[in-house]
Design a protein around this motif. Structure first.
Motif, PDB file in Angstrom:
ATOM      1  N   SER A  47       0.807  -1.224   0.000  1.00  0.00           N
ATOM      2  CA  SER A  47       0.000   0.000   0.000  1.00  0.00           C
ATOM      3  C   SER A  47       0.843   1.279   0.000  1.00  0.00           C
ATOM      4  O   SER A  47       0.366   2.319  -0.438  1.00  0.00           O
ATOM      5  N   ASN A  48       2.086   1.224   0.479  1.00  0.00           N
ATOM      6  CA  ASN A  48       2.898   2.441   0.485  1.00  0.00           C
ATOM      7  C   ASN A  48       4.165   2.324  -0.372  1.00  0.00           C
ATOM      8  O   ASN A  48       4.968   3.244  -0.411  1.00  0.00           O
ATOM      9  N   LYS A  49       4.328   1.199  -1.049  1.00  0.00           N
ATOM     10  CA  LYS A  49       5.537   0.988  -1.866  1.00  0.00           C
ATOM     11  C   LYS A  49       5.681   2.067  -2.935  1.00  0.00           C
ATOM     12  O   LYS A  49       6.768   2.625  -3.122  1.00  0.00           O
ATOM     13  N   ASP A  50       4.594   2.390  -3.643  1.00  0.00           N
ATOM     14  CA  ASP A  50       4.674   3.400  -4.699  1.00  0.00           C
ATOM     15  C   ASP A  50       5.083   4.758  -4.144  1.00  0.00           C
ATOM     16  O   ASP A  50       5.866   5.482  -4.767  1.00  0.00           O
ATOM     17  N   GLU A  51       4.585   5.092  -2.967  1.00  0.00           N
ATOM     18  CA  GLU A  51       4.945   6.366  -2.324  1.00  0.00           C
ATOM     19  C   GLU A  51       6.436   6.400  -1.983  1.00  0.00           C
ATOM     20  O   GLU A  51       7.108   7.410  -2.191  1.00  0.00           O
ATOM     21  N   GLU A  52       6.966   5.292  -1.489  1.00  0.00           N
ATOM     22  CA  GLU A  52       8.392   5.227  -1.152  1.00  0.00           C
ATOM     23  C   GLU A  52       9.255   5.298  -2.405  1.00  0.00           C
ATOM     24  O   GLU A  52      10.296   5.960  -2.418  1.00  0.00           O
ATOM     25  N   LEU A  53       8.843   4.638  -3.465  1.00  0.00           N
ATOM     26  CA  LEU A  53       9.591   4.715  -4.725  1.00  0.00           C
ATOM     27  C   LEU A  53       9.563   6.128  -5.286  1.00  0.00           C
ATOM     28  O   LEU A  53      10.546   6.600  -5.860  1.00  0.00           O
TER      29      LEU A  53
END
Length: 129
Positions: A47-53
């Motif tokens: 759920s937050n992987k895209d935000e971290e990338l």
């Protein structure tokens, strides 16, 4: 952030007149390397992987915009419970390896092909549990 320089570069410097970092980067762009090394206490998941990338992509964009030609971005994600259990003043090391969840490591060479945050997925490693 650390800055690494080659031995030949350090031999060129006059110890009585060392320029500041922006001057060095401008005058010797191929002889310095920025090292961005972070340890983050953040549970990374789908759920937050895209935000971290996206955040890593912005670091790459920053390096591009500032003319930083050689760099390494190295980020290790640790479970948030480590922060809760041990507090903010710990220095992460091998004794906390069991808390690691992900790592992302990107060099300037890798970043040459990065055009979107999604392109960074191939540099993201999940540690086995």
């Amino acid at each position: 952030m650390d800055v690494a320089v080659s031995k030949s570069f350090s031999e060129k410097m006059d110890p009585k007149d060392i320029p500041d970092y922006p001057e060095v980067r401008q005058q010797y762009p191929d002889e310095t390397r920025a090292i961005i090394n972070m340890s983050l206490f953040k549970d990374m998941n789908e759920s937050n992987k895209d935000e971290e990338l996206e955040k890593v992509y912005r670091l790459i964009q920053f390096c591009r915009e500032k003319g930083i030609k050689k760099y390494i971005i190295y980020i290790v994600y640790y479970e948030e419970r480590l922060l809760k259990e041990k507090g903010r003043d710990i220095e992460v090391g091998p004794e906390y390896d069991d808390y690691r969840t992900h790592r992302i490591s990107v060099t300037n060479k890798d970043a040459e092909t990065v055009r979107t945050p999604k392109d960074l997925e191939k540099y993201l490693v999940e540690f086995p549990k």
